[in-house]
Design a protein around this motif. Structure first.
Motif, PDB file in Angstrom:
ATOM      1  N   TYR A   1       0.801  -1.223   0.000  1.00 51.31           N
ATOM      2  CA  TYR A   1       0.000   0.000   0.000  1.00 51.31           C
ATOM      3  C   TYR A   1       0.838   1.281   0.000  1.00 51.31           C
ATOM      4  CZ  TYR A   1      -3.558  -3.427   1.153  1.00 51.31           C
ATOM      5  OH  TYR A   1      -4.372  -4.522   1.122  1.00 51.31           O
ATOM      6  N   GLU A   2       1.965   1.259   0.687  1.00 48.84           N
ATOM      7  CA  GLU A   2       2.795   2.463   0.728  1.00 48.84           C
ATOM      8  C   GLU A   2       3.370   2.769  -0.657  1.00 48.84           C
ATOM      9  OE1 GLU A   2       6.375   4.417   3.406  1.00 48.84           O
ATOM     10  OE2 GLU A   2       5.651   2.411   3.851  1.00 48.84           O
ATOM     11  N   GLN A   3       3.896   1.747  -1.322  1.00 51.44           N
ATOM     12  CA  GLN A   3       4.443   1.944  -2.657  1.00 51.44           C
ATOM     13  C   GLN A   3       3.352   2.291  -3.654  1.00 51.44           C
ATOM     14  OE1 GLN A   3       6.507  -1.786  -3.144  1.00 51.44           O
ATOM     15  NE2 GLN A   3       8.453  -0.895  -2.524  1.00 51.44           N
ATOM     16  N   SER A   4       2.205   1.648  -3.516  1.00 49.85           N
ATOM     17  CA  SER A   4       1.077   1.941  -4.393  1.00 49.85           C
ATOM     18  C   SER A   4       0.650   3.395  -4.256  1.00 49.85           C
ATOM     19  CB  SER A   4      -0.096   1.011  -4.066  1.00 49.85           C
ATOM     20  OG  SER A   4      -1.222   1.333  -4.848  1.00 49.85           O
ATOM     21  N   SER A   5       0.611   3.874  -3.026  1.00 48.34           N
ATOM     22  CA  SER A   5       0.222   5.263  -2.770  1.00 48.34           C
ATOM     23  C   SER A   5       1.196   6.233  -3.429  1.00 48.34           C
ATOM     24  CB  SER A   5       0.168   5.526  -1.261  1.00 48.34           C
ATOM     25  OG  SER A   5      -0.253   6.845  -1.003  1.00 48.34           O
TER      26      SER A   5
ATOM     27  N   ASP B   1      -4.754  11.489   6.914  1.00 47.29           N
ATOM     28  CA  ASP B   1      -4.357  11.792   5.537  1.00 47.29           C
ATOM     29  C   ASP B   1      -5.329  11.163   4.538  1.00 47.29           C
ATOM     30  OD1 ASP B   1      -2.145  13.285   6.296  1.00 47.29           O
ATOM     31  OD2 ASP B   1      -0.802  11.557   6.287  1.00 47.29           O
ATOM     32  N   ALA B   2      -5.849   9.997   4.883  1.00 48.02           N
ATOM     33  CA  ALA B   2      -6.835   9.356   3.998  1.00 48.02           C
ATOM     34  C   ALA B   2      -8.066  10.242   3.857  1.00 48.02           C
ATOM     35  CB  ALA B   2      -7.217   7.995   4.550  1.00 48.02           C
TER      36      ALA B   2
ATOM     37  N   LEU C   1     -15.037   4.218  10.879  1.00 44.03           N
ATOM     38  CA  LEU C   1     -15.302   2.913  11.488  1.00 44.03           C
ATOM     39  C   LEU C   1     -14.001   2.261  11.941  1.00 44.03           C
ATOM     40  CD1 LEU C   1     -18.008   0.905   9.498  1.00 44.03           C
ATOM     41  CD2 LEU C   1     -18.112   1.713  11.854  1.00 44.03           C
ATOM     42  N   ASN C   2     -12.984   2.325  11.077  1.00 44.60           N
ATOM     43  CA  ASN C   2     -11.677   1.754  11.423  1.00 44.60           C
ATOM     44  C   ASN C   2     -11.037   2.483  12.591  1.00 44.60           C
ATOM     45  OD1 ASN C   2     -11.561  -0.325   9.481  1.00 44.60           O
ATOM     46  ND2 ASN C   2     -10.954   1.105   7.887  1.00 44.60           N
ATOM     47  N   LYS C   3     -11.372   3.747  12.751  1.00 42.76           N
ATOM     48  CA  LYS C   3     -10.849   4.523  13.883  1.00 42.76           C
ATOM     49  C   LYS C   3     -11.630   4.247  15.164  1.00 42.76           C
ATOM     50  CE  LYS C   3      -9.590   8.795  13.557  1.00 42.76           C
ATOM     51  NZ  LYS C   3      -9.691  10.262  13.329  1.00 42.76           N
TER      52      LYS C   3
ATOM     53  N   ARG D   1      -8.141   6.651  -4.650  1.00 44.02           N
ATOM     54  CA  ARG D   1      -7.262   5.488  -4.517  1.00 44.02           C
ATOM     55  C   ARG D   1      -6.147   5.755  -3.507  1.00 44.02           C
ATOM     56  NH1 ARG D   1      -6.593   3.422 -10.834  1.00 44.02           N
ATOM     57  NH2 ARG D   1      -8.818   3.293 -11.275  1.00 44.02           N
ATOM     58  N   ILE D   2      -5.653   6.974  -3.500  1.00 42.91           N
ATOM     59  CA  ILE D   2      -4.637   7.333  -2.506  1.00 42.91           C
ATOM     60  C   ILE D   2      -5.237   7.217  -1.104  1.00 42.91           C
ATOM     61  CG2 ILE D   2      -3.223   9.221  -1.594  1.00 42.91           C
ATOM     62  CD1 ILE D   2      -2.954  10.201  -4.528  1.00 42.91           C
ATOM     63  N   GLY D   3      -6.469   7.677  -0.963  1.00 41.78           N
ATOM     64  CA  GLY D   3      -7.164   7.547   0.320  1.00 41.78           C
ATOM     65  C   GLY D   3      -7.305   6.097   0.742  1.00 41.78           C
ATOM     66  N   ASP D   4      -7.631   5.226  -0.219  1.00 39.55           N
ATOM     67  CA  ASP D   4      -7.762   3.796   0.075  1.00 39.55           C
ATOM     68  C   ASP D   4      -6.448   3.223   0.621  1.00 39.55           C
ATOM     69  OD1 ASP D   4     -10.353   3.891  -0.822  1.00 39.55           O
ATOM     70  OD2 ASP D   4      -9.920   3.017  -2.787  1.00 39.55           O
ATOM     71  N   ASN D   5      -5.341   3.586  -0.028  1.00 40.22           N
ATOM     72  CA  ASN D   5      -4.030   3.106   0.419  1.00 40.22           C
ATOM     73  C   ASN D   5      -3.708   3.599   1.822  1.00 40.22           C
ATOM     74  OD1 ASN D   5      -2.237   1.599  -1.671  1.00 40.22           O
ATOM     75  ND2 ASN D   5      -3.312   3.113  -2.879  1.00 40.22           N
ATOM     76  N   LEU D   6      -3.885   4.891   2.031  1.00 44.90           N
ATOM     77  CA  LEU D   6      -3.545   5.486   3.324  1.00 44.90           C
ATOM     78  C   LEU D   6      -4.407   4.904   4.433  1.00 44.90           C
ATOM     79  CD1 LEU D   6      -3.104   9.193   2.153  1.00 44.90           C
ATOM     80  CD2 LEU D   6      -1.291   7.613   2.878  1.00 44.90           C
ATOM     81  N   SER D   7      -5.659   4.616   4.117  1.00 45.20           N
ATOM     82  CA  SER D   7      -6.549   4.012   5.116  1.00 45.20           C
ATOM     83  C   SER D   7      -6.024   2.639   5.533  1.00 45.20           C
ATOM     84  CB  SER D   7      -7.964   3.881   4.541  1.00 45.20           C
ATOM     85  OG  SER D   7      -8.829   3.268   5.468  1.00 45.20           O
TER      86      SER D   7
END
Length: 377
Positions: A139-143, A175-176, A202-204, A162-168
């Protein structure tokens, strides 16, 4: 025509975060002003040009001097000299004697209008690579790749999403949310963006804030099954089981083919004390489910429901089906043991608890339950 091959570890070079790298000295050394054709071979059979560049500076150093230089590793993207040395020895196992020479060079990317070779759609190519990295769980590299693609079009809401998805997935929730909100400014009627922010909350562990975002998504499209499903999950997290059930039922009115919805509905019905109805939902989920992992969870949930209804033989049958898929699950094994205890079959129960303790010697439930069984033999 010098060719520079880039891999996963070179994401900083692709994204533009760094423009200096190191390679073994080639047969034809690089010189200032040389044109570089840069390719990314993320997959062994795939080589696509991602940009052309001009070499701006070259320095040739022996291996011994490189690994003793305290400043060079940081410039090259390494934490320290040891990490640089380890990587060079891995990449060039036959070229790391003290006097073996390497070239450290800097370059500047050239605008596509300055390319000598054929031009490509850089943005789409980088997105393709980012998608592959995302599927690999990198995810970090993808972002970073999505960020690089964003340089070609800062107003691409899909990239921001998509960047938000990675950061999440990286746990960088703040940041997401920022990226999702940037996307919303560009696409204010996109309900999925609001729903994605809801999932971050929700994840938070903040279901109240998740509900606020879900409300915005629901205003835009109250018939979107994805939005309805997650509203059900949010209300379940808020312990409002009746309201949660309402949304799962709405999803099923629109599309009754999703096994996850049937499974969640069964869980809610159990919480509401409607076990017989829960069994019907679990059966429907099992009928539709094609994923073995989810299948195991549903069999176990059905077994737990039957255990609560004192239908112990049927519960054991369900646990057996679950264990065919997930044979090392201590919870399922312990529950199967409990069902045997209720049938006064303490020997079979002990066998279940023993299996757990072989794999998880400190499992407290198995320890206690096994002792109870031994006392009753």
């Amino acid at each position: 025509m010098p060719i520079l091959l880039l891999g996963n570890k070179d994401i900083d070079l692709i994204s533009g975060k760094r423009n200096i790298t190191i390679r073994r000295l080639w047969k034809q050394p690089l010189y200032r002003g040389d044109r570089l054709f840069c390719y990314w071979n993320i997959l062994s059979k795939e080589r696509e040009k991602i940009f052309e560049a001009e070499v701006t500076k070259v320095k040739i150093l022996p291996f011994k001097e490189i690994i003793s230089n305290s400043e060079l590793p940081h410039k090259l993207g390494y934490k320290n000299s040891k990490e640089l040395e380890k990587d060079l020895k891995k990449s060039y196992p036959n070229n790391t004697k003290d006097n073996d020479e390497f070239q450290i060079f800097e370059f500047k990317k050239l605008h596509v209008t300055q390319w000598e070779g054929s031009a490509i759609n850089q943005k789409n190519m980088i997105i393709k690579k980012a998608d592959i990295l995302f599927d690999m769980g990198e995810y970090e590299q993808s972002s970073l790749c999505y960020q690089a693609a964003l340089e070609y079009d800062p107003d691409d809401a899909n990239l921001l999403n998509r960047i938000g998805d990675n950061l999440s997935r990286l746990g960088q929730f703040g940041d997401a949310i920022k990226n999702y909100k940037k996307a919303i400014k560009l696409q204010p009627d996109n309900e999925y963006l609001y729903n994605n922010i809801a999932l971050v909350y929700l994840n938070k562990g903040e279901p109240d804030n998740a509900l606020k975002m879900s409300n915005e998504a629901f205003k835009i499209n109250p018939k979107n099954t994805t939005i309805l499903y997650w509203r059900g999950i949010i209300y379940e997290m808020l312990n409002d089981f009746e309201e949660a059930l309402k949304y799962f039922d709405e999803v099923l009115e629109l599309d009754d083919t999703d096994p996850d919805v049937w499974n969640e509905r069964g869980t809610l019905l159990n919480m509401l004390g409607k076990s017989e109805e829960a069994l019907i939902s679990y059966d429907k989920s099992l009928e539709l489910c094609l994923d073995d992992t989810k299948d195991s969870n549903t069999w176990a949930s059905k077994g737990n429901t039957l255990l609560g209804l004192q239908r112990y033989d049927e519960a054991i049958e369900c646990y057996d089906n679950a264990l065919k898929i997930d044979d090392s699950n201590p919870i399922i094994l312990n529950n199967k043991g409990v069902a045997y205890m209720e049938l006064d079959d303490f020997q079979s129960a002990i066998e279940c608890f023993t299996k757990v303790l072989v794999m998880y010697p400190n499992n407290p439930d198995a320890q206690v339950l096994q002792e109870v069984c031994l006392e009753n033999l």
